[in-house]
Design a protein around this motif. Structure first.
Motif, mmCIF file in Angstrom:
data_model
loop_
_atom_site.group_PDB
_atom_site.id
_atom_site.type_symbol
_atom_site.label_atom_id
_atom_site.label_comp_id
_atom_site.label_asym_id
_atom_site.label_seq_id
_atom_site.Cartn_x
_atom_site.Cartn_y
_atom_site.Cartn_z
ATOM 1 N N ILE A 138 -3.022 0.775 -3.883
ATOM 2 C CA ILE A 138 -2.362 -0.531 -3.811
ATOM 3 C C ILE A 138 -1.338 -0.603 -4.906
ATOM 4 O O ILE A 138 -1.563 -0.262 -6.031
ATOM 5 N N ALA A 178 -3.858 -0.914 4.218
ATOM 6 C CA ALA A 178 -4.483 0.214 3.533
ATOM 7 C C ALA A 178 -4.754 1.361 4.494
ATOM 8 O O ALA A 178 -4.603 2.527 4.138
ATOM 9 N N TYR A 188 0.867 -1.173 0.000
ATOM 10 C CA TYR A 188 0.000 0.000 0.000
ATOM 11 C C TYR A 188 0.904 1.223 0.000
ATOM 12 O O TYR A 188 1.817 1.330 0.804
#
Length: 65
Positions: A65, A42, A13
């Motif tokens: 991502i 995330a 991430y």
């Protein structure tokens, strides 16, 4: 049998910041990448992007991502 490489896919991430850059030729402002940070979740990337966006030197930030 399963392939261990496939079952251990690692996701990164990214938090990326942008800074304003003025062109010397025509005076127009553009954005360039300021910093990049890598996280394992995330929520960490999103939190960092939100904090970085509040900085006065930062023109924007995103997490992906």
């Amino acid at each position: 049998m399963s392939n261990s490489d496939e079952s251990e896919t690692k996701i990164h991430y990214i938090c990326q910041t942008y800074v304003e850059q003025n062109s010397a030729n025509d005076g127009q402002a553009s954005l360039k990448i300021g910093k990049q940070f890598q996280y394992s979740t995330a929520s960490e990337a999103q939190s960092r992007a939100e904090r970085e966006a509040q900085s006065e030197n930062c023109a924007g930030a995103d997490a992906y991502i």
